[in-house]
Scaffold this motif. Sequence first.
Motif, PDB file in Angstrom:
ATOM      1  N   ASN A  51      49.054  48.999  14.653  1.00  0.00           N
ATOM      2  CA  ASN A  51      48.918  47.543  14.727  1.00  0.00           C
ATOM      3  C   ASN A  51      49.418  47.012  16.067  1.00  0.00           C
ATOM      4  O   ASN A  51      48.814  46.108  16.664  1.00  0.00           O
ATOM      5  CB  ASN A  51      49.690  46.878  13.584  1.00  0.00           C
ATOM      6  N   ALA A  52      50.543  47.565  16.524  1.00  0.00           N
ATOM      7  CA  ALA A  52      51.101  47.123  17.802  1.00  0.00           C
ATOM      8  C   ALA A  52      50.187  47.495  18.965  1.00  0.00           C
ATOM      9  O   ALA A  52      50.001  46.708  19.899  1.00  0.00           O
ATOM     10  CB  ALA A  52      52.485  47.729  18.008  1.00  0.00           C
ATOM     11  N   LEU A  53      49.599  48.675  18.912  1.00  0.00           N
ATOM     12  CA  LEU A  53      48.671  49.097  19.968  1.00  0.00           C
ATOM     13  C   LEU A  53      47.457  48.175  20.021  1.00  0.00           C
ATOM     14  O   LEU A  53      46.975  47.807  21.100  1.00  0.00           O
ATOM     15  CB  LEU A  53      48.209  50.540  19.730  1.00  0.00           C
ATOM     16  N   SER A  54      46.982  47.786  18.850  1.00  0.00           N
ATOM     17  CA  SER A  54      45.848  46.865  18.782  1.00  0.00           C
ATOM     18  C   SER A  54      46.219  45.514  19.395  1.00  0.00           C
ATOM     19  O   SER A  54      45.429  44.910  20.134  1.00  0.00           O
ATOM     20  CB  SER A  54      45.415  46.676  17.322  1.00  0.00           C
ATOM     21  N   GLY A  55      47.431  45.054  19.107  1.00  0.00           N
ATOM     22  CA  GLY A  55      47.889  43.777  19.654  1.00  0.00           C
ATOM     23  C   GLY A  55      48.070  43.836  21.159  1.00  0.00           C
ATOM     24  O   GLY A  55      47.643  42.933  21.891  1.00  0.00           O
ATOM     25  N   VAL A  56      48.676  44.908  21.644  1.00  0.00           N
ATOM     26  CA  VAL A  56      48.919  45.061  23.081  1.00  0.00           C
ATOM     27  C   VAL A  56      47.610  45.093  23.863  1.00  0.00           C
ATOM     28  O   VAL A  56      47.537  44.589  24.990  1.00  0.00           O
ATOM     29  CB  VAL A  56      49.742  46.340  23.346  1.00  0.00           C
ATOM     30  N   SER A  57      46.574  45.667  23.265  1.00  0.00           N
ATOM     31  CA  SER A  57      45.276  45.750  23.958  1.00  0.00           C
ATOM     32  C   SER A  57      44.684  44.367  24.246  1.00  0.00           C
ATOM     33  O   SER A  57      43.822  44.226  25.105  1.00  0.00           O
ATOM     34  CB  SER A  57      44.284  46.565  23.119  1.00  0.00           C
ATOM     35  N   LYS A  58      45.173  43.341  23.540  1.00  0.00           N
ATOM     36  CA  LYS A  58      44.654  41.984  23.731  1.00  0.00           C
ATOM     37  C   LYS A  58      45.366  41.237  24.863  1.00  0.00           C
ATOM     38  O   LYS A  58      44.900  40.178  25.298  1.00  0.00           O
ATOM     39  CB  LYS A  58      44.803  41.176  22.440  1.00  0.00           C
ATOM     40  N   LEU A  59      46.488  41.776  25.322  1.00  0.00           N
ATOM     41  CA  LEU A  59      47.277  41.080  26.336  1.00  0.00           C
ATOM     42  C   LEU A  59      46.530  40.936  27.661  1.00  0.00           C
ATOM     43  O   LEU A  59      46.779  39.996  28.411  1.00  0.00           O
ATOM     44  CB  LEU A  59      48.602  41.813  26.576  1.00  0.00           C
ATOM     45  N   GLY A  60      45.660  41.873  27.950  1.00  0.00           N
ATOM     46  CA  GLY A  60      44.947  41.822  29.219  1.00  0.00           C
ATOM     47  C   GLY A  60      43.687  40.989  29.185  1.00  0.00           C
ATOM     48  O   GLY A  60      43.021  40.828  30.209  1.00  0.00           O
TER      49      GLY A  60
END
Length: 220
Positions: free
Chosen positions: A185-194
């Motif tokens: 879930n965290a990896l999915s969220g981090v991918s949206k930061l860019g």
Amino acid sequence: MTRNLFTLPKLTLASLLLSTASAFAQFGTLPKAVPSTASATTTAVASTSTAADSAAASLDQAVAANAKGDKAATVSALNAGVAAAEAQAATSKGDFKDKLMSQASNLKNLIPGVASGAVSGNILTKAVSLVKMALGANQISNLLGGGGSLLSSAGALTGGLNLLKGGLPSLGGQATSTGGSLISNALSGVSKLGGIGGAAAEPAVKQQLGGVLNFAKGIL
């Protein structure tokens, strides 16, 4: 009269060329005089990420060498990995500084047993996994503890999460399942930061990362 007609254009052209060259020189130097805070921050984050990855790479080499029965290479890689992990802990300020140092110390204590053959592969693998997880959690903790935006730290956060994820199989049981779900879930969220909506996604990402770190605290 004829002479003046031919020499005047030459002088004018030369003046234009000199003026143009001067203008290009001035404009060319302007960007270099402007300091870039973002660039300095990105460099610092990349340096932290590289240090953790380098330590983890040495530990992976140790596990691979141990599987081949090469004790000398195993011990050498372990010493390098432990030293890099300890150096990383020494320069950290987050909640996982002491946990990283503790896990590195535990692994260091196993090295004599590895050299003599008294420590089995499974024990070494788990000890290495815990150090790698501590490296990942420490990296994420440092980034969150800075109090600034995470928009430029997606790469370092992803690296830290992957280090944590890589150590899950050695835990076994419910911990592997729970940790895997939190990290995914965290990896999915981090991918949206860019992306375009990175700023809007950041609060939720920080919560997800906090959940991952709470899980890591219970393990480490």
